[in-house]
Design a protein around this motif. Sequence first.
Motif, PDB file in Angstrom:
ATOM      1  N   THR A 421      22.593  85.335  59.349  1.00 51.84           N
ATOM      2  CA  THR A 421      22.376  85.796  60.724  1.00 51.84           C
ATOM      3  C   THR A 421      22.890  84.806  61.745  1.00 51.84           C
ATOM      4  OG1 THR A 421      20.429  87.033  60.004  1.00 51.84           O
ATOM      5  CG2 THR A 421      20.631  86.601  62.360  1.00 51.84           C
ATOM      6  N   GLU A 424      26.501  85.259  62.036  1.00 40.08           N
ATOM      7  CA  GLU A 424      26.830  86.539  62.671  1.00 40.08           C
ATOM      8  C   GLU A 424      26.679  86.461  64.181  1.00 40.08           C
ATOM      9  OE1 GLU A 424      25.794  89.701  59.084  1.00 40.08           O
ATOM     10  OE2 GLU A 424      24.208  89.136  60.510  1.00 40.08           O
ATOM     11  N   ARG A 425      25.698  85.686  64.662  1.00 36.22           N
ATOM     12  CA  ARG A 425      25.550  85.544  66.118  1.00 36.22           C
ATOM     13  C   ARG A 425      26.754  84.837  66.732  1.00 36.22           C
ATOM     14  NH1 ARG A 425      19.904  83.990  65.185  1.00 36.22           N
ATOM     15  NH2 ARG A 425      20.426  81.866  65.816  1.00 36.22           N
TER      16      ARG A 425
END
Length: 496
Positions: A421, A424-425
């Motif tokens: 995550t 992905e940010r």
Amino acid sequence: MSPTPPVRRPRIAIAGIAIESSTFSPHRAGLRDFHVVTGDDLLARYDALAPGGALADRADWLPVVYARSIPGGPVLPEVYADLRQRILDGLAALVADGPLDGVFLDIHGAMSVVGADDAEGDLVTAVREVVGDTPVLSAAMDLHGNVSRTLITRTDLLTCFRMAPHEDAWDTRERAMRNLVTVLARGERPLQAWVRVPILLPGEKTSTRVEPARGLYGRLPEVEARPGVLDAAIWVGYAWADEPRCHATVVVSGWDRDEITAQARSLAEHLWDVRDDFTFVGPPGTLDEAVDAALAATERPYLISDSGDNPGAGGTGDVTWTLARLLDRPELTGPDAPTTLCASVFDAEALTVLAAHQVGDTVTVTAGARVDSGPHGPVTLTGRLVHLSEGDPDAGRVAVVAVGGLHVVLTQHRQAYHTVTAFERAGLDPRTADIVVTKIGYLEPELYAIARGWTLALTPGGVDQDLARLGHHRIDRPMYPFDTFDTAPDLTPVVL
């Protein structure tokens, strides 16, 4: 006959400060590094306290203050004093409202404060001064924390994680709460058998994914289940702080003095006997060896741990030693190079420069080594800006600059890229990359799951895996592996 008065539920306060602090890191943790939680937001952290939760109706749970930071350097004294006072003021207000039966302390155990030793020992001493001797104090800790004589003397119950990586962190917190309500219901404080074990090893050599730590920690549930025993715990200790309290520890608590003493000694002797068997959880190597292996790998992604500057263990997060060497590898920076992610370097000034550009621009920016310039100075990048965003709750502004196939993540504030995550940010997918280089030690679960190859690169920084290179001089000696032992140390438990 008069009706039986209702039984009063115990009143239990919740508070804590949690950070892992490398005294070899030049970073200093300020107030911005901490996320401070109070009120209902603090209660909501714990599933066991939610309506219908396992412990919700066992007590009146009273939130005070909880402050948590990602690992870093020692905490600035004024910041620690501020957070400490908020906790003490909150506890004093609760005591003024009525009897307080218990305190649940959610702490790490390896917090260092500039100019002081044994920060957690100081915190629990101050808590005791406010709440008095009557309330039962129960603490949940990281197994990389430290248990000083002061800490165990001022608390009634200590327990810690049993897994590294810490996949049981929330189970441990619930266990510490459950132990607390069990003791209050019984109305009798347990004894604690405490053993100082003169071993100090980095977490990457003591992961419970592999032996001998897996078998050692695997014994704890069986010990805990024995008659007269309440809890059993083993702390590896925190290797990247140079304080007298840094060492391994065994604690077994319960009401049967002979049993907890025997079990504490057995666990301590087991730990001592396997001391030479601890090895790196992942295949170690130099950075060049890691890159060579990654380029030769037939399955992707290949993960490389930039372990010396791991912000998840206390590194500053702006050491540029690894980045500089990656930029010197033409196999990574050419137009047909494999997609390599390099996370990350934080530098607020560099992000200000990049914020004036648009995605797609060719940019030149100098970044890193503003906090820790020891291993290498700032690095100048010229490449294409492929990502720019604001508002990341931890990193602030985030930019990605591509130099050939090398995608360099730059952040405004310190950030650990330990999950899919997080990447992905930043507009990146580590699952489809060829090589992922990130400041980490052992791989956290999400990255471990996607890795099709891995090298634990032995790089420099504030959490260097080569402890001798760091130069401890304040730990109590003799200490394994710094010293040799002609005879076994005294592992007689102290019962408190």
